[in-house]
Design an enzyme around this catalytic site. Sequence first.
Site, PDB file in Angstrom:
ATOM      1  N   GLY A 246      80.130 -66.174-111.782  1.00 42.81           N
ATOM      2  CA  GLY A 246      80.801 -67.036-112.752  1.00 42.81           C
ATOM      3  C   GLY A 246      82.104 -66.447-113.265  1.00 42.81           C
ATOM      4  O   GLY A 246      83.144 -67.114-113.293  1.00 42.81           O
TER       5      GLY A 246
ATOM      6  N   CYS B  15      55.282 -72.908-116.626  1.00 41.41           N
ATOM      7  CA  CYS B  15      56.666 -73.079-117.093  1.00 41.41           C
ATOM      8  C   CYS B  15      57.535 -73.268-115.860  1.00 41.41           C
ATOM      9  O   CYS B  15      57.113 -73.925-114.904  1.00 41.41           O
ATOM     10  CB  CYS B  15      57.097 -71.892-117.951  1.00 41.41           C
TER      11      CYS B  15
ATOM     12  N   CYS C 213      70.646 -65.480-118.371  1.00 45.25           N
ATOM     13  CA  CYS C 213      71.302 -66.753-118.074  1.00 45.25           C
ATOM     14  C   CYS C 213      70.383 -67.676-117.291  1.00 45.25           C
ATOM     15  O   CYS C 213      70.383 -68.885-117.476  1.00 45.25           O
ATOM     16  CB  CYS C 213      72.559 -66.526-117.243  1.00 45.25           C
TER      17      CYS C 213
ATOM     18  N   SER D 167      72.714 -73.489-106.663  1.00 45.49           N
ATOM     19  CA  SER D 167      72.755 -73.510-108.136  1.00 45.49           C
ATOM     20  C   SER D 167      73.923 -72.687-108.698  1.00 45.49           C
ATOM     21  O   SER D 167      74.185 -72.725-109.892  1.00 45.49           O
ATOM     22  CB  SER D 167      71.433 -72.993-108.704  1.00 45.49           C
ATOM     23  N   ASN D 168      74.632 -71.923-107.844  1.00 44.63           N
ATOM     24  CA  ASN D 168      75.812 -71.165-108.293  1.00 44.63           C
ATOM     25  C   ASN D 168      77.038 -72.070-108.447  1.00 44.63           C
ATOM     26  O   ASN D 168      77.973 -71.758-109.178  1.00 44.63           O
ATOM     27  CB  ASN D 168      76.213 -70.091-107.275  1.00 44.63           C
ATOM     28  N   LEU D 169      77.045 -73.188-107.693  1.00 53.23           N
ATOM     29  CA  LEU D 169      78.298 -73.946-107.517  1.00 53.23           C
ATOM     30  C   LEU D 169      78.739 -74.683-108.779  1.00 53.23           C
ATOM     31  O   LEU D 169      79.886 -75.112-108.874  1.00 53.23           O
ATOM     32  CB  LEU D 169      78.155 -74.918-106.348  1.00 53.23           C
ATOM     33  N   GLN D 170      77.817 -74.828-109.740  1.00 47.92           N
ATOM     34  CA  GLN D 170      78.151 -75.483-111.010  1.00 47.92           C
ATOM     35  C   GLN D 170      79.229 -74.700-111.765  1.00 47.92           C
ATOM     36  O   GLN D 170      79.884 -75.224-112.643  1.00 47.92           O
ATOM     37  CB  GLN D 170      76.835 -75.622-111.809  1.00 47.92           C
ATOM     38  N   ARG D 171      79.444 -73.448-111.431  1.00 43.80           N
ATOM     39  CA  ARG D 171      80.422 -72.627-112.161  1.00 43.80           C
ATOM     40  C   ARG D 171      81.186 -71.626-111.305  1.00 43.80           C
ATOM     41  O   ARG D 171      82.262 -71.197-111.677  1.00 43.80           O
ATOM     42  CB  ARG D 171      79.733 -71.870-113.319  1.00 43.80           C
TER      43      ARG D 171
END
Lengths: 92, 375
Positions: free
Chosen positions: B39, B333, B186, B67-71
């Site tokens: 990020g 969870c 995070c 899931s890394n590509l969001q940021r």
Amino acid sequence: MAKILIPTPLRQYAEKNNSVDVAAGTVGEALASLTTQFPDLRKNLFNDEGKLRSFVNVYVNDEDIRYLQKDATPVADGDTISIVPSIAGGRC
Amino acid sequence: MLTQEEVSRYSRHLIMPEVGVEGQEKLKAAKVLLIGTGGLGAPVAMYLAAAGVGTIGLVDFDVVDVSNLQRQVIHGTKDIGKKKIDSAEETMRDINPLVKIIKHDVALTSENALDIMRDYDIIADGTDNFPTRFLINDACVLLNKPNVYASIFRFEGQATIFAAEGGPCYRCLYPEPPPPGLVPSCAEGGVLGILPGVVGLIQATEVVKLILGAGEPLIGRLLLYDALAMRFRELKLRKNPECVCATGEMKLIDYDHFCGIVKQPEPPPLVNEIGPKEVKAMIDERKDFILIDVREPHEFQIGRIPTSNLIPLGDLPKRMAELDPNAQYVLHCKMGGRSAKGCDVLRAAGFKRVLNMTGGITAWSEQVDPSVPKY
């Protein structure tokens, strides 16, 4: 009244408040009042001996209380007390 | 000396007196090491390459996940599964083929840190865990190199420069790390995708200023950024005379151990756990048990097990009165960590038949029902 700013990671222990107003003469009294209001915060701020944890720093306005009078640092009306925990995130 | 190609490329720098030819030559001669290409590392790497920082080192051992590509904007959809340093290099070369990129495909450790960091002028810490942050700090103190630091959580960022000449180090601010489990990561807490962009570019700005020797560097000041309030605040950082950086006792140590991370041998299977497939069998066989999902309501909305009951972990103590202490419970969870805590809470309150579903809803999606999205 002084304003205590609650950092994001600790808001879950303070009913999601981002700041809390307290009436207090010193930083120690302010934090005692805060943890009385939100007991879940206590173990995140203090160790078993009741000392502030070493990954949490407390500031009155922009000054670290470790370089003032620690718990006995006086707090005046309108002062801002910041709780600043270490956060690690970055690469994640 | 700048080449004609460089003069054209960097003309918007050259016409500013604060940079000029001299400054651009400093940038070209500079060697900056970015630890982490996630990020924070993404915007830092892209802008430093664009600005013409001559040598940029990248340290990362991870591969690009969707899931890394969001940021992590240095990586794209086509890069999923690729090594982050390869994907980062490709983007940086496209932005500026004139810079030299050195890839370090390793995890930074006490054994390799000094050798890797020695050849660089400035280190930028964009990692995501306490052991590595303390390691970077200590190595910077030993090597006398500035550590341009930033960290992020949800909507909040922190940035400063540690270990600069005469300035405080990370340990002056925080002598010790939090014990594991007390501060959410995070992956647990989430992060606003835009946040590392803003905070990473504060880091990049400070790197460039240090190279140019321009302006007031962020030394002895901790900048706090709150994206929700859109507010920047600044706190004073002081060099702690009792800190190991001042007493000359600094040496590299076992940082996992220091941060309370114990390498455990395979734990013996616990009778207190149950796998997702067995839970599915219990549901199908209509066994008498109560399935409790201890995640947060917004996670429940992403995907759920149909027969589950939502009681977020934080609400569990308050809502215990609703529950029959003699009944059979299975808690889950996202990954199994929070529900293990939930099981402890119930057992401490005298509940006898409490099982933790291992691997959480992620494992449920992998092993039982792929239509439940992973996140």
